[in-house]
Scaffold this motif. Structure first.
Motif, PDB file in Angstrom:
ATOM      1  N   PRO A 186     -64.151  34.322 -57.313  1.00  0.00           N
ATOM      2  CA  PRO A 186     -64.974  35.140 -58.359  1.00  0.00           C
ATOM      3  C   PRO A 186     -64.129  35.403 -59.513  1.00  0.00           C
ATOM      4  O   PRO A 186     -63.169  36.062 -59.527  1.00  0.00           O
ATOM      5  CB  PRO A 186     -65.348  36.653 -57.727  1.00  0.00           C
ATOM      6  CG  PRO A 186     -64.398  36.764 -56.643  1.00  0.00           C
ATOM      7  CD  PRO A 186     -64.048  35.328 -56.182  1.00  0.00           C
ATOM      8  N   PRO A 209     -64.978  41.855 -69.513  1.00  0.00           N
ATOM      9  CA  PRO A 209     -65.670  42.994 -69.505  1.00  0.00           C
ATOM     10  C   PRO A 209     -65.427  43.796 -68.051  1.00  0.00           C
ATOM     11  O   PRO A 209     -65.416  44.759 -67.963  1.00  0.00           O
ATOM     12  CB  PRO A 209     -67.059  42.747 -70.018  1.00  0.00           C
ATOM     13  CG  PRO A 209     -67.027  41.615 -70.733  1.00  0.00           C
ATOM     14  CD  PRO A 209     -65.871  40.788 -70.160  1.00  0.00           C
ATOM     15  N   LEU A 210     -65.628  42.712 -67.261  1.00  0.00           N
ATOM     16  CA  LEU A 210     -65.625  43.197 -65.928  1.00  0.00           C
ATOM     17  C   LEU A 210     -64.290  43.926 -65.400  1.00  0.00           C
ATOM     18  O   LEU A 210     -64.044  44.650 -64.758  1.00  0.00           O
ATOM     19  CB  LEU A 210     -65.847  41.935 -64.923  1.00  0.00           C
ATOM     20  CG  LEU A 210     -66.100  42.565 -63.255  1.00  0.00           C
ATOM     21  CD1 LEU A 210     -67.269  43.439 -63.165  1.00  0.00           C
ATOM     22  CD2 LEU A 210     -66.250  41.510 -62.643  1.00  0.00           C
ATOM     23  N   GLN A 216     -63.773  46.917 -67.117  1.00  0.00           N
ATOM     24  CA  GLN A 216     -64.496  48.074 -66.496  1.00  0.00           C
ATOM     25  C   GLN A 216     -63.679  48.494 -65.283  1.00  0.00           C
ATOM     26  O   GLN A 216     -63.696  49.772 -64.896  1.00  0.00           O
ATOM     27  CB  GLN A 216     -65.853  47.720 -65.891  1.00  0.00           C
ATOM     28  CG  GLN A 216     -66.437  48.436 -64.865  1.00  0.00           C
ATOM     29  CD  GLN A 216     -67.062  49.601 -65.501  1.00  0.00           C
ATOM     30  OE1 GLN A 216     -67.355  49.793 -66.680  1.00  0.00           O
ATOM     31  NE2 GLN A 216     -66.877  50.846 -64.722  1.00  0.00           N
ATOM     32  N   PHE A 217     -63.051  47.608 -64.663  1.00  0.00           N
ATOM     33  CA  PHE A 217     -62.384  47.778 -63.292  1.00  0.00           C
ATOM     34  C   PHE A 217     -61.225  48.634 -63.613  1.00  0.00           C
ATOM     35  O   PHE A 217     -61.150  49.690 -62.988  1.00  0.00           O
ATOM     36  CB  PHE A 217     -61.875  46.521 -62.980  1.00  0.00           C
ATOM     37  CG  PHE A 217     -60.690  46.526 -61.757  1.00  0.00           C
ATOM     38  CD1 PHE A 217     -60.972  47.074 -60.546  1.00  0.00           C
ATOM     39  CD2 PHE A 217     -59.381  46.096 -62.097  1.00  0.00           C
ATOM     40  CE1 PHE A 217     -60.091  47.149 -59.484  1.00  0.00           C
ATOM     41  CE2 PHE A 217     -58.467  46.416 -61.195  1.00  0.00           C
ATOM     42  CZ  PHE A 217     -58.786  46.952 -59.701  1.00  0.00           C
ATOM     43  N   GLU A 264     -62.738  52.238 -64.524  1.00  0.00           N
ATOM     44  CA  GLU A 264     -62.946  53.101 -63.392  1.00  0.00           C
ATOM     45  C   GLU A 264     -61.753  53.419 -62.138  1.00  0.00           C
ATOM     46  O   GLU A 264     -61.953  54.453 -61.641  1.00  0.00           O
ATOM     47  CB  GLU A 264     -64.146  52.092 -62.632  1.00  0.00           C
ATOM     48  CG  GLU A 264     -64.630  52.921 -61.638  1.00  0.00           C
ATOM     49  CD  GLU A 264     -65.777  52.186 -60.874  1.00  0.00           C
ATOM     50  OE1 GLU A 264     -65.834  50.852 -60.951  1.00  0.00           O
ATOM     51  OE2 GLU A 264     -66.749  52.714 -60.028  1.00  0.00           O
ATOM     52  N   GLY A 311     -62.316  48.391 -52.840  1.00  0.00           N
ATOM     53  CA  GLY A 311     -63.499  47.525 -52.791  1.00  0.00           C
ATOM     54  C   GLY A 311     -63.556  46.846 -54.037  1.00  0.00           C
ATOM     55  O   GLY A 311     -63.646  45.532 -54.226  1.00  0.00           O
ATOM     56  N   ASN A 312     -63.085  47.641 -55.246  1.00  0.00           N
ATOM     57  CA  ASN A 312     -63.115  46.922 -56.365  1.00  0.00           C
ATOM     58  C   ASN A 312     -62.050  46.097 -56.855  1.00  0.00           C
ATOM     59  O   ASN A 312     -62.228  44.784 -57.569  1.00  0.00           O
ATOM     60  CB  ASN A 312     -63.093  48.109 -57.659  1.00  0.00           C
ATOM     61  CG  ASN A 312     -64.365  48.900 -57.875  1.00  0.00           C
ATOM     62  OD1 ASN A 312     -65.364  48.483 -57.401  1.00  0.00           O
ATOM     63  ND2 ASN A 312     -64.085  49.968 -58.537  1.00  0.00           N
ATOM     64  N   GLY A 348     -60.961  44.062 -54.653  1.00  0.00           N
ATOM     65  CA  GLY A 348     -61.163  42.767 -53.841  1.00  0.00           C
ATOM     66  C   GLY A 348     -62.032  41.940 -54.729  1.00  0.00           C
ATOM     67  O   GLY A 348     -62.113  40.927 -54.457  1.00  0.00           O
ATOM     68  N   LEU A 349     -62.541  42.271 -55.738  1.00  0.00           N
ATOM     69  CA  LEU A 349     -63.536  41.499 -56.823  1.00  0.00           C
ATOM     70  C   LEU A 349     -62.389  40.596 -57.338  1.00  0.00           C
ATOM     71  O   LEU A 349     -62.695  39.513 -57.898  1.00  0.00           O
ATOM     72  CB  LEU A 349     -64.173  42.245 -57.609  1.00  0.00           C
ATOM     73  CG  LEU A 349     -65.580  42.894 -57.190  1.00  0.00           C
ATOM     74  CD1 LEU A 349     -66.098  43.721 -58.429  1.00  0.00           C
ATOM     75  CD2 LEU A 349     -66.405  42.129 -56.658  1.00  0.00           C
ATOM     76  N   PHE A 350     -61.316  41.205 -57.596  1.00  0.00           N
ATOM     77  CA  PHE A 350     -60.237  40.276 -58.282  1.00  0.00           C
ATOM     78  C   PHE A 350     -59.182  39.705 -57.119  1.00  0.00           C
ATOM     79  O   PHE A 350     -59.201  40.087 -56.089  1.00  0.00           O
ATOM     80  CB  PHE A 350     -59.695  41.103 -59.322  1.00  0.00           C
ATOM     81  CG  PHE A 350     -60.577  41.776 -60.377  1.00  0.00           C
ATOM     82  CD1 PHE A 350     -61.178  41.111 -61.584  1.00  0.00           C
ATOM     83  CD2 PHE A 350     -60.970  42.981 -59.929  1.00  0.00           C
ATOM     84  CE1 PHE A 350     -61.999  41.556 -62.005  1.00  0.00           C
ATOM     85  CE2 PHE A 350     -61.978  43.583 -60.728  1.00  0.00           C
ATOM     86  CZ  PHE A 350     -62.615  43.190 -61.864  1.00  0.00           C
TER      87      PHE A 350
END
Lengths: 123, 830
Positions: B3, B8-9, B12-13, B16, B53-54, B56-58
């Motif tokens: 991913p 922007p993500l 946001q990360f 947050e 969890g967040n 892990g998106l990166f």
């Protein structure tokens, strides 16, 4: 347009999923916990739910149980978790999830799931 | 496949994450006082869980690793397996600090420096050491990395194949793992290759890197140093010190063929899927069989995997033999999914069959028909071979067994009560809205520069609108139109009111609670006091008191310094306190309150106080005061010497509050923002420091005075009163002009003299001098001026460029008629 509800308390995750789903042409709404999700779902059911487990107030399991308990038309639900734990997966199925994915969910994987669960013919 | 986040993500990360880190820190502090509070513990757990969890998106393995360890540890605390302790809190705080650091690094450079990996490992290890019943070594920690639950397997699998050390699989990132698993589900056999080239391989004409890269079916690979590397100076560039670990889905024969010339350097191990993922292993057989039943033409690999996955999941749900209150809904959802699946593969006619089966299941309470339909559907999709059928059956057994054990599970535990009753309870809770939650706040994050721009604009507007009265005057005087003049004045009052309100509103936006600064004190006090071996109870009051952002921000450093000083020099160690008849735990109170248009912050400790005798002696030794002063000054004056530069009261210089530099720096920092600082201390009882600050720096109230025909502004903060003094009541004491005002002798100075203006002060017709009584530091002074004018609010602009050296003035302001008003810096000129 098919409507999908993303239920997750992590704004980053919501944004990530929303990005993927919107780019595929779905109408996305967000809820940040189970209660908010229920309110939205009861107002107007969605075509699909993508649900996190650990959330404040009402977690994903609780939300799904409540959703399934409400005798309205039953739309598919996918549970997304950070753990690939068998216990969590069983619990998800028991609570009413139709599938269980482990975060981070790769874009193509999520879209395949969504398309199939919505019964969309493949191009 | 991985991913790749749009920017922007990432923003946001980061944003947050910062919020979550702050919340975690706060919760940890709260837990310190109430370690048994399950609610706080749960919230803390969720914070860390979400953070992990967040991340892990990166691809931030350094961050994920530490957070994962933290989450696991907290999970154990939550379930009572581990005990909350100060050390545990320390380690978690370290971990949070580290994650905060990484956030900063990611924000600055979009990535994490490779050198952070070691630190991350140390922190994760430190956390895992606190977990009971778990091997606290690196391997165990590494195995748990990523999001794979390999630990559950760890007891069984290595025994099956000792040469396959499971920790190796931990290195496989989740994405590669997943893709490998999908291949596995499609029937591919995975192989783990560990390729250790000989040191002298280059001389044999081998190209290990290329060989590794060209490995058939390569899914994932890594380069590693199997042995310790020699120091750089001794490194032989012609010997190969590195090795490769590779994961492939090529068949064994192909791999053997490929590596046929290097048999002694390559080890190939077959990897069963469950080594990579537990829990789905039992469905693999089914998936394998299913994958052959699907028309592969229109399906992508992902579609196939998803199709198998979903089908297996529905089957697993149908096999559950619990009958909860939501059972009917669950069945309907399965029917819906099955119908959709068949629609997706172009079999729309099955919908009625599914409906029949569903109706039967709903009326009889048995899923048999639905299950039969599902199995029949799989079979009618043909081509399932006998062998596959067998493994399917085995898979089914697995699922059934799982479902059986599952029925022993207390499903209701999650809803805390009888599951059949739970929905009714939860129904009541619908009334709650999202607004009463923390994360649902209706706030807007705005870049500060935008607010600053608004601030500047309103500043200009305030000045510009002041031109209107002048215009009105001109209309009347110069053009003789009284009516026009009145109209302009009318318009002016309207604009004036709106501008005032607008200014007020913008100021409100800039207002910030002092909690912004206060929130770091619990941690600071805790860490510092523990380092010093002191017991300190911190009391924070009035955290919601608000002031302008700039004021709040410039308050942070002086406050931290004062608090450190208090902890270091003020509060005593427990033994000393007990000996002095005080409770062992010292008390430090930080209190904020609004008093009129100022914010007052008090830092009060009940420590040993300041000994004026010691200060006097020190000040004398350092040449800050002369002998005459030493004899003369009062105790309070002596204590005030603490603000003098270069005075250290600490017997031992500690690394915490430094060398007693500080208090003078504190005072200058406070005075820079028009604040004052006052200290009171009683020997043996404690010290109290009081800082008073303006609410806002944006608008300064000034009194306009006249001297030699020029206008000057004096900030109202300094003005005590305006008086007229007759010439004959001025006396000279030791070359200093003085006057008796309200029973006190006040020194008088002519502003002209102070500014180097030659003119002598003007007297009015009654032979009186205009004297502006001002407060300069702790002293009062009468400024002799030519006359007073009105007080007004101005936007003070500090000097820039060459003018910055003009210390007699603190800045300038624009007047309504466009002229410039110089604002005097009272402290500097006297």
């Amino acid at each position: 347009m098919r409507r999908i509800l993303i239920v997750d308390d992590a704004a980053t995750v919501r944004m990530y999923h929303r990005g993927i789903l919107e780019s595929a042409g779905y109408l996305v709404e967000e809820a940040w916990n189970g209660i908010e999700a229920l309110e939205k779902a009861l107002e107007a059911p969605f075509d699909l739910y993508i649900v996190d487990i650990n959330m404040p107030k009402l977690d994903g399991y609780g939300f799904l149980r409540e959703l399934r308990q409400q005798q309205i038309a039953q739309q598919p639900a996918v549970m997304v978790s950070t753990e690939a734990a068998a216990g969590d997966e069983r619990m998800a199925y028991q609570s009413g999830a139709n599938s269980y994915l482990v975060k981070p969910v790769v874009q193509s994987q999520l879209l395949s799931h969504v398309r199939l669960l919505l019964g969309e013919a493949n191009q | 496949m991985s991913p790749v986040p749009p920017n922007p993500l990432l923003e946001q990360f980061i944003s947050e994450s910062r919020d979550l880190l702050e919340a975690s820190g706060k919760k940890l502090m709260q837990l310190e006082d109430a370690p048994d509070d399950q609610v706080i513990l749960n919230e803390l757990f969720r914070c860390v869980h979400t953070l992990k969890g967040n991340s892990g998106l990166f691809t931030f393995p350094e961050m994920t690793r530490v957070l994962h360890a933290g989450e696991d540890l907290l999970g154990m605390v939550r379930s009572g397996q581990a005990i909350y302790s100060r050390e545990l809190a320390d380690r978690l705080l370290d971990a949070m600090d580290y994650v905060g650091l990484l956030c900063g690094e990611i924000e600055a450079t979009d990535g994490i420096d490779a050198s952070r990996a070691l630190e991350s490992q140390h922190l994760a290890d430190a956390l895992r050491k606190l977990m009971p019943n778990l091997i606290p070594n690196q391997d165990a920690a590494a195995v748990r990395d990523g999001d794979s639950p390999v630990v559950a397997n760890a007891q069984t699998s290595p025994a099956d194949n000792p040469s396959a050390d499971l920790k190796q699989f931990a290195a496989i990132p989740a994405v590669a793992r997943k893709s490998a698993l999908e291949r596995c589900r499609q029937g591919d056999q995975l192989h783990w290759i560990s390729y250790r080239p000989q040191r002298e391989c280059f001389f044999h004409g081998d190209d290990p890197l290329n060989s590794a890269r060209q490995t058939p079916g390569l899914i994932w690979g890594r380069i590693l140093a199997p042995g310790p590397l020699p120091p750089l100076s001794e490194l032989d560039t012609y010997s190969c010190l590195l090795g490769f670990d590779l994961l492939t889905n090529a068949p064994r024969e192909e791999l053997d063929q490929y590596y046929r010339y290097l048999p002694d350097q390559v080890e190939i191990i077959a990897v069963p899927a469950q080594w990579l993922e537990k829990g789905h292993g039992d469905a693999d057989g089914a998936s394998k069989a299913l994958s052959r039943a699907i028309p592969s033409g229109s399906f992508s690999e992902d579609d196939e995997a998803a199709f198998n996955w979903i089908l297996a999941a529905q089957r697993q749900i149908l096999l559950l033999d619990d009958r909860p209150a939501w059972h009917a809904g669950r069945l309907k959802a399965i029917a819906e999914v099955l119908a959709n699946l068949s629609q997706a593969v172009g079999e729309t006619s099955t919908r009625s069959d599914i409906q029949t089966a569903l109706a039967e299941a709903l009326s009889t309470g048995h899923n048999t028909l639905l299950l039969a339909w599902l199995d029949a559907w799989i079979v009618t999709r043909k081509t399932i071979q006998p062998v596959a059928g067998l493994s399917w059956a085995r898979g089914t057994d697995g699922i059934m067994a799982a479902a059986k054990t599952d029925s022993n599970l207390d499903v209701g535990s999650a809803t805390a009560g009888d599951p059949s009753k739970a929905p009714a309870d939860e129904g009541v809770r619908f009334g709650r809205r999202a607004e009463d939650s923390l994360t649902g706040t209706r706030s807007l994050k705005v870049d500060q520069t935008k607010i600053d721009r608004l601030m500047n604009l309103i500043g200009e507007l305030v000045v510009e609108k002041n031109a209107l009265p002048y215009l009105a005057q001109r209309a009347e005087v110069q053009f003789g139109s009284r009516e026009l003049s009145r109209e302009i004045k009318g318009q002016y009052s309207v604009i004036n009111r709106i501008a005032d309100e607008m200014q007020d509103a913008i100021m409100q936006v800039r207002m910030m609670a002092v909690s912004f600064v206060f929130q770091r004190f619990p941690r600071l006090v805790r860490d510092t006091s523990r380092k010093l071996g002191k017991e300190v109870q911190l009391v924070l009051e009035g955290e919601q008191t608000e002031a302008d952002k700039n004021i709040i921000e410039s308050l942070a450093d002086p406050l931290i310094h004062i608090v450190r000083n208090s902890l270091d020099h003020g509060l005593e160690s427990p033994e000393v306190r007990l000996a002095a008849g005080k409770p062992a735990t010292g008390k430090l109170t930080i209190r904020a309150a609004q008093e009129a248009d100022r914010v007052v912050i008090e830092i009060v400790d009940d420590g040993k106080g300041i000994d004026p005798a010691v200060i006097k002696q020190k000040a004398y030794e350092k040449g800050i005061i002369d002998e005459a002063t030493l004899e003369r000054i009062s105790d309070q004056e002596a204590i005030n010497l603490i603000f003098a530069a270069g005075l250290s009261t600490a017997a031992v210089i500690s690394d915490l509050s430094g060398r007693g530099v500080g208090m003078d720096v504190v005072r200058s920092a406070v005075e820079k923002i028009n604040g004052t600082v006052v200290i009171e201390s009683e020997l043996g009882k404690g010290t109290s420091i009081r800082i008073s600050l303006p609410l806002s720096m944006a608008v300064t109230q000034v009194m306009v005075i006249e001297s030699d025909g020029q206008l000057f502004g004096v900030p109202m903060d300094h003005v005590i009163e305006t008086v007229r003094v007759t010439r004959d009541s001025i006396h000279a004491i030791k070359q200093t002009k003085t006057a008796v005002l309200r029973g006190r002798i006040v020194p008088l100075k002519s502003l002209n003299t102070l500014l180097g203006i030659a003119a002598i002060p003007r007297l009015n017709s009654d032979d009186e001098l205009a004297v502006l009584l001002v407060q300069a530091g702790n002293a009062e002074l009468g400024l002799i001026v030519d006359g007073f004018q009105e007080t007004m609010g101005v936007i003070q602009k500090p000097f820039s460029g060459f003018l910055t050296g003009l210390s007699a003035y603190s800045g300038s302001a624009l007047m309504g008629d466009g002229s410039v008003l110089m604002i005097l810096n009272i402290r500097e000129i006297v």
